[in-house]
Design a protein around this motif. Structure first.
Motif, PDB file in Angstrom:
ATOM      1  N   PRO A 264       0.828  -1.199   0.000  1.00  0.00           N
ATOM      2  CA  PRO A 264       0.000   0.000   0.000  1.00  0.00           C
ATOM      3  C   PRO A 264       0.865   1.252   0.000  1.00  0.00           C
TER       4      PRO A 264
ATOM      5  N   ALA B 232      -6.813   1.844  -6.220  1.00  0.00           N
ATOM      6  CA  ALA B 232      -5.647   1.123  -5.680  1.00  0.00           C
ATOM      7  C   ALA B 232      -4.469   1.444  -6.600  1.00  0.00           C
TER       8      ALA B 232
ATOM      9  N   ALA C  86      -7.485  -0.211  -0.654  1.00  0.00           N
ATOM     10  CA  ALA C  86      -8.425  -0.535  -1.709  1.00  0.00           C
ATOM     11  C   ALA C  86      -9.550  -1.386  -1.158  1.00  0.00           C
TER      12      ALA C  86
ATOM     13  N   VAL D 135      -8.713  -7.726  -4.477  1.00  0.00           N
ATOM     14  CA  VAL D 135      -8.636  -6.268  -4.416  1.00  0.00           C
ATOM     15  C   VAL D 135      -9.280  -5.704  -5.679  1.00  0.00           C
TER      16      VAL D 135
END
Length: 178
Positions: free
Chosen positions: A6, A59, A99, A138
């Protein structure tokens, strides 16, 4: 081949090599990536066009990795290895074994699949029906209506004798940006 971590709203993505890639591929760019807007990726699956729209804001590191692999032709000539027809309805494509993750999603969702350590690689799922996905998925974008219809048609033919893949040989012929 890559495992994006991330990233903050700004800054770089942390990519690391994990395992051996099934095909030669360069690492995605990790700094100054686009974090807004969308990109279009067109797959040819069994001669049908499936248009994906990836959302960079959803994301950014995951989308950057997916787009990088698509641009490098990593997904070209990939076979579908999994058809899910239960509570989660999707085709899953492998090339190697901040996300929204998992939960209820609608038909037309595009998701990347994480490994057991929640690292993203190259596997993605094309959701063809309303589904409840595990947290290892995701969400990075969407699939056009015609693409969902084509995928649904493949799924409607059932699962192969191996108990996992679609009964119909399902391959990505090409991947084109735009």
């Amino acid at each position: 081949p890559t495992a994006p971590t991330p990233a903050a709203a700004s800054g770089s993505c942390g990519y690391a090599v994990t395992g051996k890639a099934a095909r030669p591929v360069d690492m995605p760019r990790s700094d100054e990536i686009e974090r807004t807007g969308s990109a279009t990726v067109t797959l040819t699956i069994n001669d049908a066009l499936v248009v994906l729209t990836v959302d960079r804001a959803t994301a950014p590191c995951a989308v950057n990795s997916f787009v990088s692999l698509a641009e490098q032709g990593f997904y070209n000539d990939a076979s579908c290895h999994k058809l899910s027809t239960g509570d989660a309805k999707y085709l899953q494509y492998p090339v190697e074994k901040g996300a929204k993750t998992g939960g209820s999603v609608g038909a037309g969702t595009l998701a990347l699949v994480t490994d057991s350590q929640h690292r993203l690689g190259s596997q993605f799922a094309l959701v063809y029906g309303d589904s409840k996905l595990p947290d290892s998925f995701v969400v990075i974008g969407s699939i056009d209506r015609e693409g969902v219809d084509s995928i649904s048609e493949i799924a409607g033919k059932g699962v192969a004798e191996d108990g996992s893949s679609p009964k119909v040989n399902t391959r990505i012929g090409s991947v084109v940006m735009g």
